[in-house]
Design a protein around this motif. Structure first.
Motif, short mmCIF file in Angstrom:
data_model
loop_
_atom_site.label_atom_id
_atom_site.label_comp_id
_atom_site.label_asym_id
_atom_site.label_seq_id
_atom_site.Cartn_x
_atom_site.Cartn_y
_atom_site.Cartn_z
N ALA A 143 0.08 -3.12 -6.43
CA ALA A 143 0.31 -1.88 -5.67
C ALA A 143 -1.01 -1.13 -5.56
O ALA A 143 -1.71 -0.93 -6.56
CB ALA A 143 1.35 -1.02 -6.37
N LEU A 144 -1.36 -0.74 -4.34
CA LEU A 144 -2.56 0.05 -4.09
C LEU A 144 -2.14 1.43 -3.61
O LEU A 144 -1.43 1.55 -2.61
CB LEU A 144 -3.43 -0.63 -3.03
CG LEU A 144 -4.61 0.19 -2.49
CD1 LEU A 144 -5.62 0.52 -3.58
CD2 LEU A 144 -5.28 -0.54 -1.32
N VAL A 145 -2.58 2.47 -4.34
CA VAL A 145 -2.24 3.85 -3.95
C VAL A 145 -3.46 4.48 -3.29
O VAL A 145 -4.57 4.42 -3.84
CB VAL A 145 -1.85 4.69 -5.19
CG1 VAL A 145 -1.51 6.13 -4.78
CG2 VAL A 145 -0.69 4.06 -5.94
N LEU A 146 -3.27 5.06 -2.11
CA LEU A 146 -4.34 5.80 -1.43
C LEU A 146 -3.98 7.28 -1.46
O LEU A 146 -2.89 7.66 -1.04
CB LEU A 146 -4.47 5.35 0.02
CG LEU A 146 -4.70 3.85 0.29
CD1 LEU A 146 -4.69 3.58 1.78
CD2 LEU A 146 -6.01 3.39 -0.34
N ASP A 147 -4.90 8.11 -1.99
CA ASP A 147 -4.63 9.55 -2.02
C ASP A 147 -5.86 10.27 -1.49
O ASP A 147 -6.99 9.88 -1.78
CB ASP A 147 -4.32 10.01 -3.44
CG ASP A 147 -3.74 11.42 -3.45
OD1 ASP A 147 -2.51 11.55 -3.55
OD2 ASP A 147 -4.52 12.40 -3.36
N ASP A 148 -5.65 11.31 -0.70
CA ASP A 148 -6.81 11.97 -0.09
C ASP A 148 -7.48 12.97 -1.03
O ASP A 148 -8.49 13.57 -0.69
CB ASP A 148 -6.47 12.58 1.27
CG ASP A 148 -5.48 13.72 1.19
OD1 ASP A 148 -4.88 13.89 0.11
OD2 ASP A 148 -5.27 14.40 2.21
N HIS A 149 -6.92 13.17 -2.24
CA HIS A 149 -7.59 13.98 -3.25
C HIS A 149 -7.90 13.09 -4.45
O HIS A 149 -7.66 11.89 -4.41
CB HIS A 149 -6.73 15.17 -3.62
CG HIS A 149 -6.73 16.21 -2.54
ND1 HIS A 149 -6.13 15.99 -1.33
CD2 HIS A 149 -7.29 17.43 -2.46
CE1 HIS A 149 -6.33 17.03 -0.55
NE2 HIS A 149 -7.04 17.92 -1.21
N ASP A 150 -8.42 13.71 -5.52
CA ASP A 150 -8.74 12.87 -6.67
C ASP A 150 -7.94 13.26 -7.90
O ASP A 150 -8.30 12.97 -9.02
CB ASP A 150 -10.25 12.86 -6.95
CG ASP A 150 -10.81 14.26 -7.11
OD1 ASP A 150 -10.01 15.20 -7.29
OD2 ASP A 150 -12.04 14.41 -7.06
N VAL A 170 0.86 -1.18 0.00
CA VAL A 170 0.00 0.00 0.00
C VAL A 170 0.90 1.24 0.00
O VAL A 170 1.85 1.34 0.79
CB VAL A 170 -0.95 0.02 1.21
CG1 VAL A 170 -1.69 1.36 1.29
CG2 VAL A 170 -1.95 -1.13 1.11
N ILE A 171 0.61 2.13 -0.91
CA ILE A 171 1.37 3.37 -1.05
C ILE A 171 0.48 4.52 -0.61
O ILE A 171 -0.63 4.68 -1.14
CB ILE A 171 1.81 3.57 -2.52
CG1 ILE A 171 2.76 2.43 -2.95
CG2 ILE A 171 2.44 4.92 -2.73
CD1 ILE A 171 2.96 2.30 -4.45
N VAL A 172 0.94 5.31 0.35
CA VAL A 172 0.15 6.45 0.79
C VAL A 172 0.65 7.69 0.06
O VAL A 172 1.81 8.09 0.23
CB VAL A 172 0.25 6.66 2.32
CG1 VAL A 172 -0.62 7.84 2.75
CG2 VAL A 172 -0.15 5.39 3.06
N GLY A 173 -0.21 8.28 -0.77
CA GLY A 173 0.17 9.49 -1.49
C GLY A 173 0.33 9.24 -2.97
O GLY A 173 1.15 8.41 -3.37
#
Lengths: 60, 540
Positions: free
Chosen positions: B51-58, B29-32
Motif C-alpha cells: 500500500a502506498l499512501v500519498l499525502d499533501d502534508h507531512d 495507492v491511497i490518497v490521503g
C-alpha cells in the motif's frame, strides 16, 4: 392500570421523526388541529379514565 | 510547489525524494493520510499487500477535528496494534448532565458493560489517533509490511485507463507520474479525487453555525459531559456542549444559529464572556484558562451515490459526510477501511473475484445511510426546523425533567455503533437460537477469554469460532484458509453474548470481525457454503 412513566417506545428516535414528519408542510393552526386529533385518538385508545386523569395531572 | 493548506500538529512522514526513473505501477495507492487512509494502509500491509499512501502534508493536521473514538474503532485499532496507546492517552468519561436553560434536566451514568477490552469510547484529538497509527505502521514496516507513506506528495491530475489509473503527483522536487491498479480516495470531505472525476456529493446542508473553543485549563473540574439546550449564558445560542480531551483541553461548542457575524463571534473577548458564563454556571467560580483553538463551522449530511467506480474506491469523509453529533465521521471512516482491506487483499491475491469488492460499496453505503439518519435526527432535535417541532422539542425537555419516559427522546447525538449487515448477501444462515447481538451481520461483541479477550483471537483471516463441547475441523475453500479457535471453557460473559441458552455453538467470522453465520453443531458442508458465499462466490 396506572400511567406509565418509564420508557415504553422501542425506537424513540424513529417515533419522534415520524411524529414530526406528520406535521411537515402544515401551518401552525393545522398542526394544532392535528395534535388535538392525535390526543383524542390516543385517549380513546387508552380508554381508562383513571390513566387519562393521571396523564392530565402529569403534564400540567 | 506543494502548498500548505494547514499547520501540522505532528510531523509524521517528512518529504523524501522519489526515485524518478520510469513510471512505476503500484497495486494499491491511497490518497490521503488521515485516520482512514492510514488504517487502510496498515491493514493491507499487515496482510502482505503493498500500500502506498500519498499525502499533501507531512503529518497530522492541527486543529479541532475528530475528538471522539468509539469502541468499534478502538477494537479495529487494537487488531492493527495501535489501540493501547490511544486508550492510555484518551479520556474516558461516564457521567453526563443535560441542562435546559438554567435548570438541570437529568444526569446519566453510562455504566459500560464489563468484559470488553476497550471502553465505549474515548475523547482523543485526531492528531494523536493519526500519530499512533503511523507508529504502528513504522513497527509493521520494520517487520517487513510493504507500506510506504509519501509526505508532501499532492495528486494534481488523474487519468483512468482500462484496469489502472495514472496519477500526476506534485512534490517539492517537481512533478512525477505513477500508476495504480487500485486507487482508494481517503482525501476527506473536499475530496480532490472526487472532483477530478466529476462525481457529485449530494445531501442536506443544515442552516446553523457552531463555534468551537478548545480551552486549556488545569483547574480541578469534573470529567463529565455537560450539554445545554437553550443555555442561559449571554449570547450562547441554541445549545452548548462541554467535554474533556487529553492534555487539560476542554472542547466547548456553542450553537449560534444561521444569521451570524462570523468575525464578531470569533472575537476572543466575546468568546471568553460565553466561556466564563458556562464554566462558572455550576461551580460559581471561573477557573483560569487559555483559548487554544477557536473556529466556526457549518455542517452537512451527504454522500456519494456509490462508493465504487471501477477500480477507484471512496472511503471516509470523501464518500460520506455527517454532522458531528454522535461522532460518526472518523469512526465510520475507519470501519470503511476495515471493510475494504480484507476484500481488496483477497482479490489482489487471486482468492476472490472482483464482485467481492462490490460488497464494499453496498455494505458501507448502507452504513453511511444509517449514520446520516442518526446524525440528521440529532440535528433536527437540536435545531428544530419549524414552530411545531420547537414546541415538541421543548415539551420533550420539560417532560424529561419530570418523567423518565421522555429521556430517551432527548437527542444531542447517538454515539456511533457499528451497523449490522442484516440480510446482506454475503452473510449466511442463523441456525443457532442465539443472542440477538451476535447474529449474522453483526460485529462480534467482545468478551473475556482467559486473561485476555475474545477479539484478540479473531485476527488475520476468517475464523471458525467453536464454543463448548464441539469438534470443528480446519479447512479452506479455494485457497481461503479458515483458522479454528476452539474455546472449550466458556466464561459467563462469553456464554451470555454467544450461546444464550445453547451449550455449544459454531460461528464463522469474517476478517473484519463480523459474524457470517452460526450453527448449533459443526457441519463441514454448511460452513464451506457459508465461506464461499462470504467471499462473493455464492453458495457452493
Amino acid at each position: 392500570m396506572s400511567l406509565k412513566q418509564d420508557p415504553n417506545i422501542p425506537d424513540p428516535d424513529g417515533f419522534y421523526q415520524e411524529l414530526l414528519a406528520a406535521h411537515d408542510g402544515l401551518s401552525k393552526a393545522e398542526s394544532d388541529a392535528l395534535n388535538a386529533r392525535l390526543i383524542l385518538t390516543l385517549a380513546n385508545h387508552i380508554g381508562d379514565c383513571e390513566v387519562l386523569r393521571d396523564a392530565l395531572k402529569a403534564v400540567k | 510547489m506543494v502548498a500548505t493548506r494547514y499547520e501540522t500538529a505532528f510531523k509524521l512522514y517528512p518529504y523524501e525524494a522519489v526515485e524518478r526513473s520510469g513510471v512505476v505501477r503500484h497495486p494499491v495507492v491511497i490518497v490521503g493520510g488521515g485516520p482512514v487512509g492510514l488504517a487502510l494502509a496498515l491493514d493491507l500491509g499487515q496482510r502482505g499487500t503493498p500500500a502506498l499512501v500519498l499525502d499533501d502534508h507531512d503529518g497530522a493536521g492541527l486543529g479541532s477535528k475528530a475528538i471522539c473514538f468509539a469502541k468499534r474503532t478502538l477494537d479495529i485499532a487494537t487488531r492493527l496494534g495501535a489501540g493501547a496507546p490511544m486508550v492510555e492517552k484518551g479520556v474516558v468519561w461516564n457521567v453526563g448532565k443535560v441542562f435546559h436553560g438554567a435548570g438541570k434536566l437529568f444526569e446519566f451514568n453510562l455504566l459500560p458493560e464489563t468484559g470488553h477490552r476497550n471502553p465505549a469510547f474515548i475523547n482523543l484529538q485526531q492528531p494523536y489517533f493519526e500519530k499512533y497509527l503511523v507508529d504502528a505502521i513504522r513497527k509493521a514496516q520494520d517487520q517487513g509490511a510493504p507500506i510506504e507513506i509519501r509526505g508532501r506528495n499532492r495528486v494534481t491530475s488523474m487519468t483512468r485507463h482500462d484496469g489502472y489509473v495514472t496519477l500526476n503527483v506534485e512534490t517539492p522536487d517537481g512533478p512525477y507520474t505513477l500508476e495504480a491498479d487500485w486507487l482508494i480516495a481517503c482525501d476527506g470531505a473536499r475530496s480532490v479525487t472526487r472532483d477530478m472525476m466529476g462525481l457529485s456529493f449530494d445531501g442536506r446542508v443544515f442552516e446553523d453555525n457552531f463555534l468551537i473553543a478548545d480551552v486549556k485549563m488545569k483547574a480541578d473540574f469534573p470529567t463529565e459531559r455537560w450539554f445545554w439546550f437553550e443555555p442561559p449564558f449571554e449570547g450562547a445560542g441554541q445549545s452548548a456542549l462541554l467535554h474533556k480531551q487529553p492534555d487539560d483541553i476542554w472542547r466547548i461548542d456553542f450553537q449560534l444559529g444561521w444569521d451570524i457575524d462570523r468575525e464578531r463571534e470569533l472575537d476572543p473577548a466575546r468568546i471568553r464572556t460565553r466561556v466564563d458564563a458556562m464554566l462558572s454556571s455550576q461551580t460559581g467560580t471561573i477557573p483560569k484558562y487559555e483559548l487554544e483553538w477557536t473556529s466556526i463551522y457549518t455542517f452537512q449530511c451527504r454522500r456519494m451515490e456509490t462508493f465504487r467506480h471501477g477500480n477507484v474506491f471512496f472511503a471516509g469523509d470523501s464518500a460520506h459526510q455527517v454532522s458531528p453529533f454522535g461522532a460518526r465521521g472518523a469512526n465510520s471512516g475507519v470501519q470503511d477501511a476495515e471493510n475494504l482491506a480484507w476484500k481488496l487483499d483477497l482479490v489482489l491475491k487471486g482468492r476472490a473475484g472482483d464482485e467481492l469488492l462490490d460488497s464494499y460499496a453496498t455494505e458501507r453505503e448502507y452504513a453511511a445511510d444509517e449514520n446520516i439518519l442518526n446524525s440528521s435526527r440529532a440535528t433536527d432535535f437540536m435545531t428544530p426546523k419549524s414552530e411545531v417541532s420547537q414546541i415538541f422539542r421543548n415539551a420533550v425537555l420539560d417532560m424529561a425533567a419530570r418523567a423518565p419516559f421522555a429521556r430517551p427522546l432527548v437527542n444531542s447525538g447517538r454515539l456511533s455503533v457499528p451497523c449490522t449487515y442484516d440480510d446482506f448477501p454475503l452473510f449466511g444462515e442463523d441456525a443457532l437460537i442465539g443472542p440477538h447481538a451476535s447474529r449474522p451481520g453483526a460485529s462480534c461483541p467482545d468478551a473475556p477469554v482467559g486473561d485476555g479477550f475474545l477479539l484478540d483471537h479473531l485476527t488475520g483471516g476468517f475464523t471458525l469460532l467453536a464454543l463448548g463441547d464441539t469438534t470443528p475441523k480446519a479447512f479452506s475453500v479455494e485457497g481461503v484458509v479458515v483458522r479454528t479457535v476452539h474455546l472449550a471453557e466458556v466464561s459467563k460473559d462469553l456464554a451470555a453474548r454467544y450461546l444464550g441458552d445453547a451449550d455449544r455453538a459454531i460461528y464463522l467470522i469474517r476478517p473484519d470481525q463480523h459474524v457470517v453465520a452460526r450453527w448449533p453443531e459443526f457441519d463441514a458442508d454448511a460452513v464451506k457454503a457459508a465461506l464461499s458465499r462470504a467471499i462473493g462466490k455464492g453458495a457452493a
